[in-house]
Design an enzyme around this catalytic site. Sequence first.
Site, PDB file in Angstrom:
ATOM      1  N   PRO A   2      41.639  47.314  41.633  1.00 57.12           N
ATOM      2  CA  PRO A   2      41.854  48.570  42.098  1.00 57.12           C
ATOM      3  C   PRO A   2      42.968  48.503  43.057  1.00 57.12           C
ATOM      4  O   PRO A   2      42.986  47.952  44.011  1.00 57.12           O
ATOM      5  CB  PRO A   2      40.792  49.012  42.658  1.00 57.12           C
ATOM      6  CG  PRO A   2      39.570  48.386  42.244  1.00 57.12           C
ATOM      7  CD  PRO A   2      40.099  47.000  41.865  1.00 57.12           C
ATOM      8  N   GLU A   3      44.071  49.109  42.601  1.00 55.30           N
ATOM      9  CA  GLU A   3      45.380  49.368  43.391  1.00 55.30           C
ATOM     10  C   GLU A   3      45.600  50.721  43.862  1.00 55.30           C
ATOM     11  O   GLU A   3      44.492  51.628  43.701  1.00 55.30           O
ATOM     12  CB  GLU A   3      46.571  48.729  42.555  1.00 55.30           C
ATOM     13  CG  GLU A   3      46.442  47.423  42.234  1.00 55.30           C
ATOM     14  CD  GLU A   3      47.693  46.950  41.444  1.00 55.30           C
ATOM     15  OE1 GLU A   3      48.685  47.437  41.505  1.00 55.30           O
ATOM     16  OE2 GLU A   3      47.504  46.013  40.544  1.00 55.30           O
ATOM     17  N   LYS A  59      45.268  50.266  49.470  1.00 54.92           N
ATOM     18  CA  LYS A  59      44.200  50.033  48.491  1.00 54.92           C
ATOM     19  C   LYS A  59      42.750  50.284  49.574  1.00 54.92           C
ATOM     20  O   LYS A  59      41.686  49.886  48.986  1.00 54.92           O
ATOM     21  CB  LYS A  59      44.221  48.429  48.159  1.00 54.92           C
ATOM     22  CG  LYS A  59      45.403  48.096  47.377  1.00 54.92           C
ATOM     23  CD  LYS A  59      45.271  46.646  47.133  1.00 54.92           C
ATOM     24  CE  LYS A  59      46.659  46.051  46.210  1.00 54.92           C
ATOM     25  NZ  LYS A  59      46.508  44.779  46.105  1.00 54.92           N
ATOM     26  N   ARG A 112      31.916  42.073  41.051  1.00 58.70           N
ATOM     27  CA  ARG A 112      32.112  40.587  41.499  1.00 58.70           C
ATOM     28  C   ARG A 112      31.878  40.576  43.026  1.00 58.70           C
ATOM     29  O   ARG A 112      32.564  39.512  43.530  1.00 58.70           O
ATOM     30  CB  ARG A 112      33.468  40.481  40.977  1.00 58.70           C
ATOM     31  CG  ARG A 112      33.762  40.715  39.665  1.00 58.70           C
ATOM     32  CD  ARG A 112      35.146  40.386  39.293  1.00 58.70           C
ATOM     33  NE  ARG A 112      35.692  39.046  39.409  1.00 58.70           N
ATOM     34  CZ  ARG A 112      36.891  38.506  39.197  1.00 58.70           C
ATOM     35  NH1 ARG A 112      37.607  39.312  38.385  1.00 58.70           N
ATOM     36  NH2 ARG A 112      37.164  37.174  39.327  1.00 58.70           N
ATOM     37  N   ARG A 250      51.339  34.712  40.838  1.00 61.81           N
ATOM     38  CA  ARG A 250      50.658  35.516  40.156  1.00 61.81           C
ATOM     39  C   ARG A 250      51.117  35.391  38.819  1.00 61.81           C
ATOM     40  O   ARG A 250      52.687  35.242  38.599  1.00 61.81           O
ATOM     41  CB  ARG A 250      50.510  36.823  40.741  1.00 61.81           C
ATOM     42  CG  ARG A 250      49.846  36.981  42.249  1.00 61.81           C
ATOM     43  CD  ARG A 250      48.405  36.437  42.125  1.00 61.81           C
ATOM     44  NE  ARG A 250      47.763  37.640  41.386  1.00 61.81           N
ATOM     45  CZ  ARG A 250      47.248  38.646  41.824  1.00 61.81           C
ATOM     46  NH1 ARG A 250      47.584  39.043  43.092  1.00 61.81           N
ATOM     47  NH2 ARG A 250      46.402  39.447  41.190  1.00 61.81           N
TER      48      ARG A 250
END
Length: 264
Positions: A2-3, A59, A112, A250
């Site tokens: 989630p951003e 966030k 998670r 990344r």
Amino acid sequence: MPELPDVETFRRYAKSKALHQRIERIHMESPKLLKGTSTQGLGRALKGRTFESTRRHGKYLLLALDSGGWLVLHFGMSGELRYFKERRDTPAYTRLLISFENGHHLAYVAPRKLGRISLADTPQALIDEQELGPDALGLTDSQFLELAAAHRGGAKPWLMDQQTMAGIGNIYSDEILFQAGIHPGTVVSKMDNADLRRLFKAMRSVLRDAIAVRADPERMPAGFLLPHRRQGGLCPKCGSALAKARSGGRTAWYCPTCQKRRGH
């Protein structure tokens, strides 16, 4: 993960569903997600209180309590919120369940277990504690240029640096760079003001467009990279095969035709 667009969607959802309802009890399923407090401490802070307003910074989602403090939620890799009435409808992977006196519930869902739940005296206290930069969607173009002037690394890790600007992660950094026509490895200090203003414009446009469709990948504008960001994906603008590279530790997806590398 989630951003900013996802968390803004959660903020609006919480605002529409969970305000001004007295909290009867909480159930903390995963105490390891708590930071700076305990299950008992969280219960004391929330029981009998109501959420009066919402705020987002980067966030992080913040829910203001009528007692003056704030509940802080960070959603990790795959978290979300669910509001419902029947206890039997509690979603799988609910880590925190807030039950209201009206019989409804608010679930913090995190499959998670990579999120964070905490309390803060003020939003600024959270910002200071986490050393967060200004919210990406709150920046002006002049502030954006000032931040760029202090950076010597690549464009993608710069956009993702939460201490520089808060809210952008791996997925939306790729989208912003794609819409601006800038290679993810482009060195920020090699970009001129025209490049930076184009990047700033793309950042605002991408974040706002994503919020408008509630961060749903299937509803993104036709020209967005996000739905094609995978092995075998094709550029939605020119049809070229998408490429990937490592940038700032990344994986970056980009179009080698539309995003020529320079300044490296």
